[in-house]
Motif scaffolding. Structure first.
Motif, PDB file in Angstrom:
ATOM      1  N   LEU A  74      -0.356   7.985   0.952  1.00 24.04           N
ATOM      2  CA  LEU A  74      -0.744   7.306   2.189  1.00 24.04           C
ATOM      3  C   LEU A  74       0.417   7.245   3.185  1.00 24.04           C
ATOM      4  N   SER A  75       1.594   7.189   2.715  1.00 21.41           N
ATOM      5  CA  SER A  75       2.735   7.106   3.616  1.00 21.41           C
ATOM      6  C   SER A  75       2.977   8.431   4.330  1.00 21.41           C
ATOM      7  N   ALA A  76       2.480   9.530   3.815  1.00 15.59           N
ATOM      8  CA  ALA A  76       2.664  10.827   4.452  1.00 15.59           C
ATOM      9  C   ALA A  76       1.601  11.103   5.497  1.00 15.59           C
ATOM     10  N   MET A  77       0.533  10.301   5.566  1.00 16.45           N
ATOM     11  CA  MET A  77      -0.553  10.526   6.538  1.00 16.45           C
ATOM     12  C   MET A  77      -0.129  10.083   7.933  1.00 16.45           C
ATOM     13  N   LYS A  78      -0.669  10.749   8.923  1.00 17.42           N
ATOM     14  CA  LYS A  78      -0.398  10.414  10.319  1.00 17.42           C
ATOM     15  C   LYS A  78      -1.652   9.795  10.921  1.00 17.42           C
ATOM     16  N   ASP A  79      -1.494   9.058  12.020  1.00 13.41           N
ATOM     17  CA  ASP A  79      -2.629   8.430  12.685  1.00 13.41           C
ATOM     18  C   ASP A  79      -3.570   9.492  13.254  1.00 13.41           C
ATOM     19  N   ILE A  80      -4.827   9.090  13.443  1.00 17.09           N
ATOM     20  CA  ILE A  80      -5.836   9.989  14.021  1.00 17.09           C
ATOM     21  C   ILE A  80      -5.526  10.154  15.500  1.00 17.09           C
ATOM     22  N   ARG A  81      -5.556  11.396  15.953  1.00 16.91           N
ATOM     23  CA  ARG A  81      -5.331  11.660  17.372  1.00 16.91           C
ATOM     24  C   ARG A  81      -6.677  11.789  18.060  1.00 16.91           C
ATOM     25  N   LEU A  82      -6.907  10.994  19.102  1.00 14.99           N
ATOM     26  CA  LEU A  82      -8.158  11.028  19.856  1.00 14.99           C
ATOM     27  C   LEU A  82      -8.109  12.161  20.871  1.00 14.99           C
ATOM     28  N   PRO A  83      -9.245  12.766  21.138  1.00 15.56           N
ATOM     29  CA  PRO A  83      -9.255  13.818  22.172  1.00 15.56           C
ATOM     30  C   PRO A  83      -9.013  13.194  23.541  1.00 15.56           C
ATOM     31  N   PRO A  84      -8.540  13.990  24.496  1.00 14.51           N
ATOM     32  CA  PRO A  84      -8.308  13.432  25.835  1.00 14.51           C
ATOM     33  C   PRO A  84      -9.633  13.003  26.478  1.00 14.51           C
ATOM     34  N   GLU A  85      -9.587  12.045  27.425  1.00 12.23           N
ATOM     35  CA  GLU A  85     -10.800  11.589  28.097  1.00 12.23           C
ATOM     36  C   GLU A  85     -11.403  12.717  28.916  1.00 12.23           C
ATOM     37  N   ILE A  86     -12.720  12.668  29.039  1.00 12.72           N
ATOM     38  CA  ILE A  86     -13.413  13.695  29.811  1.00 12.72           C
ATOM     39  C   ILE A  86     -13.199  13.399  31.288  1.00 12.72           C
ATOM     40  N   GLY A  87     -12.740  14.393  32.009  1.00 15.93           N
ATOM     41  CA  GLY A  87     -12.441  14.213  33.420  1.00 15.93           C
ATOM     42  C   GLY A  87     -13.673  14.422  34.306  1.00 15.93           C
ATOM     43  N   PHE A  88     -13.500  14.118  35.594  1.00 19.31           N
ATOM     44  CA  PHE A  88     -14.591  14.260  36.560  1.00 19.31           C
ATOM     45  C   PHE A  88     -14.839  15.725  36.877  1.00 19.31           C
ATOM     46  N   TRP A  89     -13.774  16.503  36.946  1.00 21.07           N
ATOM     47  CA  TRP A  89     -13.913  17.908  37.337  1.00 21.07           C
ATOM     48  C   TRP A  89     -13.511  18.794  36.199  1.00 21.07           C
ATOM     49  N   PRO A  90     -14.143  19.832  35.973  1.00 18.61           N
ATOM     50  CA  PRO A  90     -15.315  20.418  36.612  1.00 18.61           C
ATOM     51  C   PRO A  90     -16.597  19.753  36.109  1.00 18.61           C
ATOM     52  N   THR A 124       0.818  -1.209   0.000  1.00 21.12           N
ATOM     53  CA  THR A 124       0.000   0.000   0.000  1.00 21.12           C
ATOM     54  C   THR A 124       0.845   1.248   0.000  1.00 21.12           C
ATOM     55  N   ALA A 125       1.987   1.228   0.606  1.00 25.56           N
ATOM     56  CA  ALA A 125       2.827   2.420   0.645  1.00 25.56           C
ATOM     57  C   ALA A 125       3.458   2.673  -0.717  1.00 25.56           C
ATOM     58  N   THR A 126       3.785   1.632  -1.402  1.00 25.18           N
ATOM     59  CA  THR A 126       4.367   1.821  -2.715  1.00 25.18           C
ATOM     60  C   THR A 126       3.290   2.087  -3.750  1.00 25.18           C
ATOM     61  N   ALA A 127       2.084   1.600  -3.509  1.00 25.30           N
ATOM     62  CA  ALA A 127       1.015   1.817  -4.467  1.00 25.30           C
ATOM     63  C   ALA A 127       0.551   3.263  -4.445  1.00 25.30           C
ATOM     64  N   ASN A 128       0.468   3.849  -3.264  1.00 20.88           N
ATOM     65  CA  ASN A 128       0.002   5.230  -3.159  1.00 20.88           C
ATOM     66  C   ASN A 128       0.948   5.977  -2.237  1.00 20.88           C
ATOM     67  N   PRO A 129       1.834   6.756  -2.777  1.00 13.94           N
ATOM     68  CA  PRO A 129       2.808   7.436  -1.937  1.00 13.94           C
ATOM     69  C   PRO A 129       2.172   8.465  -0.992  1.00 13.94           C
TER      70      PRO A 129
END
Length: 172
Positions: free
Chosen positions: A12-28, A5-10
């Motif tokens: 795609l190799s430049a993409m980075k993983d999806i970053r998830l938002p931080p977990e929702i905390g108890f406070w506030p 896949t990396a050689t088929a579509n160059p």
């Protein structure tokens, strides 16, 4: 051979993983949760104050009967003046509950009926028989003990009777 896949579509190799938002905390907490917490706290404080004031009022109402019970325990059941002492003790206690203008002038049959109102039904009518003997030279020790027991019963019933009477209720 299949290209990777990396050689088929160059691109795609430049993409980075999806970053998830931080977990929702108890406070506030959310504003609605905070408002509920404050409301619960204020309710708890109000309930505590109400219970404390109710307890203090009950103690104040029982104070005359408690003091009279202590005096009653010190009286001798064979004393010739016992009947007069018990009548005076009950009169002082009844005045503290029922008011001076209502109780102080009661004598004789009216006084006995007034005392009977605070007693349970099975005990009513005994005051008249026992207190009418107050002018005898030597009342019997059994009558003295019976009258002391009856006075003790009255002193135990009086606070709750007067509390109900002030609210428009009936006797015990």
């Amino acid at each position: 051979m299949t290209p990777t896949t990396a050689t088929a579509n160059p691109a795609l190799s430049a993409m980075k993983d999806i970053r998830l938002p931080p977990e929702i905390g108890f406070w506030p907490p959310a504003p609605a949760i905070l408002a509920l917490f404050i409301l619960a706290l204020l309710s708890l404080i109000a309930l505590s104050v109400w219970l404390y004031l109710r307890h203090q009022q009950k103690r104040r109402q029982q104070a005359p009967a408690k003091a009279a019970l202590q005096l009653l325990s010190q009286l001798d059941s064979e004393d010739p003046q016992l009947m007069l002492q018990l009548s005076a003790l009950l009169k002082r206690c009844a005045i503290s509950y029922g008011g001076r203008e209502q109780v102080a002038s009661l004598t004789g049959e009216c006084w006995y009926q007034y005392l009977d109102q605070a007693l349970p039904v099975k005990q009513q009518g005994k005051f008249q028989r026992l207190l009418q003997q107050r002018y005898q030279m030597r009342p019997s020790a059994e009558d003295g003990e019976e009258l002391k027991t009856l006075c003790q019963q009255w002193l135990l019933c009086a606070p709750s009777y007067y509390r109900r009477a002030s609210k428009g209720g009936k006797s015990c």
